[in-house]
Scaffold this active site. Sequence first.
Site, PDB file in Angstrom:
ATOM      1  N   SER A   1      35.282 112.969  29.453  1.00  0.00           N
ATOM      2  CA  SER A   1      34.086 112.841  29.501  1.00  0.00           C
ATOM      3  C   SER A   1      33.246 113.810  30.377  1.00  0.00           C
ATOM      4  O   SER A   1      33.897 114.003  31.351  1.00  0.00           O
ATOM      5  CB  SER A   1      33.416 111.382  29.823  1.00  0.00           C
TER       6      SER A   1
ATOM      7  N   TYR B   1      33.861 103.743  35.295  1.00  0.00           N
ATOM      8  CA  TYR B   1      33.935 104.786  34.027  1.00  0.00           C
ATOM      9  C   TYR B   1      34.317 106.089  34.583  1.00  0.00           C
ATOM     10  O   TYR B   1      35.269 106.815  34.169  1.00  0.00           O
ATOM     11  CB  TYR B   1      32.834 104.750  33.403  1.00  0.00           C
TER      12      TYR B   1
END
Length: 339
Positions: A183, A195
């Site tokens: 990401s 995350y």
Amino acid sequence: MVSVVDPVKGFVEVLLSHLALTCVLLLACFAAVRWYIRDSHRVGGFTQKHVFITGCDSGFGNLLARQLDRKGFRVIAGCLTEKGATDLGAATSPRLKTLLLNVTDSVSIRRAVEFVRREVGERGLWGLVNNAGRSVPIGPTEWMQLEDFTKVLNVNLIGVIDVTLQFLPLLKKAKGRVVNVASILGRLSLIGGGYSVSKWGVEAFSDSLRRNMHHFGIKVSIIEPGFFKTAVTSLDLIEAELKRLWAGLPNDVKDSYGATYLDDYMRIQSFSMNILCCQDISKVTWCMEHALTAQYPRTRYGAGWDAKLLWIPLSYLPSFVSDFIVNVLLPSPKGTRKS
Ligand SMILES: *[C@@H]1O[C@H](CO)[C@@H](O)[C@H](O)[C@H]1NC(C)=O
């Protein structure tokens, strides 16, 4: 005499500098065209190639499974839920196989490897796409407990490592490809929680895997999507988890943020997410497909305009620049606000 020589000398200098500039531009054009041609070379024989994808219940994994199925690939789609598997099976050709997979459970991964081994036979596995992931909880670091980190890390990082290690023998046999979904949050920690931590880990794991497995003909690509509308960016899920974290905070911590902080935070977050999140998730699956089908897959794919033009360039700038921008994007706790 000097007045005669000078214009000639000047003319020659201008000519030479134009010539140098023209050469540089020509070289740049040549390099760009050469890169473009090299980038468009494809491998053949899709119908004889098996690809295993994790996290096919929804989002990128689900779309990629359908897309590769239409191209004739032999897709094996790992889904977390029965419903995800049934729905995907009903929407695709009989070539596509689904199986239940929980990437946090080594036994479940081992069962998947056995299934895939029977499917691929002597050919081995051409592609492994580590796509399964979860985002929540994300939010202010101070609001988290240790297990809020570990439940995200177990899926996004330990899950990716476990799946990859267990599938490597089959990939080695086919001199195949590993495609890991990281990401832009693996380059820039825009938000607290597990995350970003997990995606930085995926970047590091993929880099060492690429360097180590290069000798065996295995190619490794990293996908770095910006903000896309999927379950990972679902505001309902993110806000429900933020409310849960806030409700669990001691009163003195709540006081240090101020009574309106949670609402301010969620308002600003939903405003930014609505602007940033792109609906067209095929931009991401295009990158995944390129990584699986190109003769020379790229090492990194930034997907989405925000990744290419904003987050990835920002990740190369000094920390004080990114700190400033991230601080502008999120509200300040009341107690620390300068008046
Ligand atoms: C996945 O496996 C883990 C570890 O065995 C377990 O705790 C979790 O409940 C499982 N998740 C689902 C959705 O089955």
